[in-house]
Design a protein around this motif. Structure first.
Motif, mmCIF file in Angstrom:
data_model
loop_
_atom_site.group_PDB
_atom_site.id
_atom_site.type_symbol
_atom_site.label_atom_id
_atom_site.label_comp_id
_atom_site.label_asym_id
_atom_site.label_seq_id
_atom_site.Cartn_x
_atom_site.Cartn_y
_atom_site.Cartn_z
ATOM 1 N N TRP A 12 -4.560 24.024 -39.502
ATOM 2 C CA TRP A 12 -5.467 24.877 -39.039
ATOM 3 C C TRP A 12 -6.879 24.433 -39.011
ATOM 4 O O TRP A 12 -7.642 25.051 -38.124
ATOM 5 C CB TRP A 12 -5.283 26.203 -39.922
ATOM 6 N N ARG A 13 -7.252 23.840 -39.920
ATOM 7 C CA ARG A 13 -8.612 23.386 -39.885
ATOM 8 C C ARG A 13 -8.804 22.214 -38.726
ATOM 9 O O ARG A 13 -9.760 22.122 -38.183
ATOM 10 C CB ARG A 13 -9.051 22.487 -41.154
ATOM 11 N N TRP B 59 -15.133 18.542 -38.487
ATOM 12 C CA TRP B 59 -15.163 19.536 -37.284
ATOM 13 C C TRP B 59 -15.985 19.115 -36.253
ATOM 14 O O TRP B 59 -15.305 19.515 -34.848
ATOM 15 C CB TRP B 59 -15.795 20.943 -38.173
ATOM 16 N N ALA C 249 -9.821 25.348 -30.966
ATOM 17 C CA ALA C 249 -9.638 26.998 -30.196
ATOM 18 C C ALA C 249 -11.316 27.453 -30.010
ATOM 19 O O ALA C 249 -11.249 28.229 -28.860
ATOM 20 C CB ALA C 249 -8.958 27.878 -31.377
ATOM 21 N N ILE C 250 -11.982 27.250 -30.854
ATOM 22 C CA ILE C 250 -13.247 27.649 -30.527
ATOM 23 C C ILE C 250 -14.038 27.234 -29.558
ATOM 24 O O ILE C 250 -14.356 27.902 -28.424
ATOM 25 C CB ILE C 250 -14.287 27.306 -31.782
ATOM 26 N N TYR D 177 -6.415 17.887 -45.158
ATOM 27 C CA TYR D 177 -6.753 18.851 -44.136
ATOM 28 C C TYR D 177 -5.450 19.418 -43.259
ATOM 29 O O TYR D 177 -4.857 18.697 -42.795
ATOM 30 C CB TYR D 177 -7.779 18.133 -42.831
ATOM 31 N N ALA E 77 -8.737 24.671 -35.566
ATOM 32 C CA ALA E 77 -10.040 25.783 -35.133
ATOM 33 C C ALA E 77 -11.127 25.231 -34.400
ATOM 34 O O ALA E 77 -11.498 26.003 -33.520
ATOM 35 C CB ALA E 77 -10.693 25.833 -36.666
ATOM 36 N N PRO E 78 -11.725 24.050 -34.380
ATOM 37 C CA PRO E 78 -12.833 23.624 -33.646
ATOM 38 C C PRO E 78 -12.593 23.662 -31.874
ATOM 39 O O PRO E 78 -13.041 23.852 -31.147
ATOM 40 C CB PRO E 78 -13.216 22.360 -33.940
#
Length: 367
Positions: free
Chosen positions: A99-100, A6, A106-107, A96, A103-104
């Motif tokens: 989506w994993r 991440w 998108a954040i 992995y 995720a970082p």
């Protein structure tokens, strides 16, 4: 291991965003420097340093407007590089999911949008105001009119408990709280709802001070009656200073934190608040807009490089990003015309493109 992955993706994407921001900002600065030199330099003698200073004052707002492209190209560059170095292959082979991996990103995009709305926008509004004042000072120093006292006729409408007051004036003063040769027409509503002129007050000048209009050399006229000299008097009002200060100012130059007060003040003064509401919802929707841009970039670069066609998919992602930007501009244009509500205009495009990006990623991931 998940935490390390991440952080790695987050840092790599942040580096990509910074690189894209530097390149795009440099291009914006260069273009605006040339435009400033041509527009102001031809009328006022300024040096290259002064022109550069004026351009730098405009950069924050210009960067904010191009943030979707910064995020799009930053994500495209990052994931295209990870793909070419087979790092995405290793991540997917290690179990992995997409989506994993996204995720970082998108954040980070959402955080970038939040920082832009809460910090970059107020900074841009302040620097743009400094740009306007500096340009006016340059024009005044050369004996040219700055336009500070030439805002044109003023029209305000203030609602009262018995009717409304129409306020007209020749122009707005340079201190942005003064009206020249104002006329106050007070109307009362009859039982049928028809307006009836109750009195008219003229003055040489009206200054807005803490909920009151301070009138100079006021004269009152009653329908069918004689004029009465009032002298210097104060009239209570609900018109806020923001309504006068912002009436001729672009909504894009109003700070995010000031917009609610400006909207309320414009409504109290009988002015249209549509453009300010559009700006307000547009700034609120910016985090989702940047998430949509990031999803476009990810969706275009998830295809493994060894399968071929990665460059074509990246180009398609860039095209989708341009469509995202111009679709948002189209929706905001419809909102400005009153065809749709400000909330619909600001939120529809980011929401639809975010869903489209998620759908494409899901189809790629799960078939």
């Amino acid at each position: 291991m998940i935490g390390r992955l991440w952080r790695y993706i987050f840092i790599q994407t942040l580096i990509g965003l910074i690189g894209a921001a530097v390149i795009i900002t440099a291009v914006i600065l260069l273009i605006d420097f040339v435009e400033t030199s041509r527009d102001i330099g031809t009328r006022v003698g300024i040096s290259a340093i002064q022109a550069l200073h004026l351009s730098l004052l405009k950069v924050p707002l210009l960067v904010q407007d191009t943030l979707p492209f910064i995020v799009l190209f930053g994500v495209l560059f990052t994931f295209f590089r990870l793909n070419r170095r087979s790092e995405l292959i290793v991540m997917r082979a290690s179990g992995y999911s997409a989506w994993r991996i996204l995720a970082p990103v998108a954040i980070l995009a959402a955080l970038t949008g939040a920082v832009s709305t809460l910090a970059l926008n107020p900074l841009g509004a302040a620097s743009n105001a400094r740009f306007e004042s500096t340009r006016e000072a340059l024009f005044e120093g050369e004996g040219q009119s700055s336009g500070a006292n030439q805002s044109g006729p003023i029209w305000l409408r203030e609602t009262t408990s018995t009717g409304y007051i129409m306020i007209t004036a020749l122009q707005q003063g340079g201190d942005e709280s003064t009206l020249t040769e104002p006329v106050f027409r007070q109307y009362v509503l009859t039982e049928t709802g028809a307006p009836l002129l109750d009195r008219r007050i003229t003055a040489d000048q009206a200054e807005l001070n803490g909920g009151f209009w301070s009138l100079t050399n006021a004269v009152e006229y009653a329908p069918g009656g004689q004029a009465a000299e009032l002298g210097d008097v104060a009239l209570p009002t609900n018109v806020g200073r923001q309504a006068l200060f912002e009436r001729a100012r672009s909504p894009g130059a109003v700070s995010f934190w000031q917009l609610p007060a400006v909207i309320a003040s414009a409504r109290d003064a009988g002015l249209s608040s549509l453009s300010y509401e559009l700006r307000w919802h547009g700034l609120l929707a910016q985090p989702l807009m940047l998430v949509a841009a990031a999803l476009m970039g990810i969706a275009a670069t998830l295809r493994l490089h060894r399968l071929g066609g990665a460059a074509g998919f990246a180009a398609a992602g860039a095209t989708a990003g341009f469509i995202l930007y111009f679709s948002q501009e189209l929706m905001l244009g419809l909102g400005a015309s009153g065809a749709i509500t400000p909330m619909t205009a600001a939120w529809t495009t980011p929401a639809l493109f975010s869903l489209a990006g998620l759908f494409f990623i899901a189809a790629t991931e799960d078939g």
